[in-house]
Enzyme design. Structure first.
Site, PDB file in Angstrom:
ATOM      1  N   MET A  25       0.988  -1.219  -0.001  1.00 33.60           N
ATOM      2  CA  MET A  25      -0.063   0.002  -0.041  1.00 33.60           C
ATOM      3  C   MET A  25       0.855   1.269  -0.048  1.00 33.60           C
ATOM      4  SD  MET A  25      -2.445   1.225   3.279  1.00 33.60           S
ATOM      5  CE  MET A  25      -3.530  -0.238   3.011  1.00 33.60           C
ATOM      6  N   PRO A  26       0.960   2.198  -1.088  1.00 30.95           N
ATOM      7  CA  PRO A  26       1.768   3.176  -1.003  1.00 30.95           C
ATOM      8  C   PRO A  26       1.100   4.269   0.011  1.00 30.95           C
ATOM      9  CG  PRO A  26       1.040   2.590  -3.344  1.00 30.95           C
ATOM     10  CD  PRO A  26       0.252   1.797  -2.332  1.00 30.95           C
ATOM     11  N   THR A  27       2.148   4.692   0.682  1.00 31.61           N
ATOM     12  CA  THR A  27       1.836   5.740   1.656  1.00 31.61           C
ATOM     13  C   THR A  27       2.881   7.016   1.489  1.00 31.61           C
ATOM     14  OG1 THR A  27       1.219   4.159   3.377  1.00 31.61           O
ATOM     15  CG2 THR A  27       1.717   6.455   4.154  1.00 31.61           C
ATOM     16  N   SER A  64      -5.947   1.723  -1.990  1.00 34.44           N
ATOM     17  CA  SER A  64      -4.738   1.204  -1.463  1.00 34.44           C
ATOM     18  C   SER A  64      -3.887   2.470  -1.188  1.00 34.44           C
ATOM     19  CB  SER A  64      -4.114   0.319  -2.390  1.00 34.44           C
ATOM     20  OG  SER A  64      -3.734   1.255  -3.507  1.00 34.44           O
ATOM     21  N   ASP A  96      -2.678   5.698   0.786  1.00 38.20           N
ATOM     22  CA  ASP A  96      -2.507   6.567   1.919  1.00 38.20           C
ATOM     23  C   ASP A  96      -1.777   7.981   1.687  1.00 38.20           C
ATOM     24  OD1 ASP A  96      -4.323   5.033   3.640  1.00 38.20           O
ATOM     25  OD2 ASP A  96      -2.773   3.810   4.057  1.00 38.20           O
TER      26      ASP A  96
END
Ligand SMILES: O=C(O)/C=C/C=C(\O)C(=O)O
Length: 66
Positions: A1-3, A38, A40
């Site tokens: 999940m890219p944050t 996905s 954030d």
């Protein structure tokens, strides 16, 4: 999940952050794939007296010649 962490000077409006979050999410999904859910985005508002560049706080006047 890219944050994605966004550290920026305080004072931006919720509307500006909403628009930036949407743009960053769209760019992330377009570039990396996956779903918007996905991604954030975390915003960190920083006061100008808590951020220095080149040894000078952004809340202070720039040094002579600098
Ligand atoms: O570090 C810089 O040169 C400028 C930073 C500017 C921001 O973080 C901002 O406009 O929020």
């Amino acid at each position: 999940m890219p944050t994605i962490r966004v550290e920026l000077f305080e004072g931006r409006t919720v509307e500006q952050k909403r628009a930036l979050a949407a743009a960053l999410t769209e760019a992330t999904v377009r570039t990396l794939g996956g779903s918007p859910g996905s991604v954030d985005i975390l915003f960190f508002d920083i006061a100008k007296h808590d951020w220095a560049t080149g040894g000078t706080l952004w809340s202070d006047p720039p040094p002579p010649g600098g």
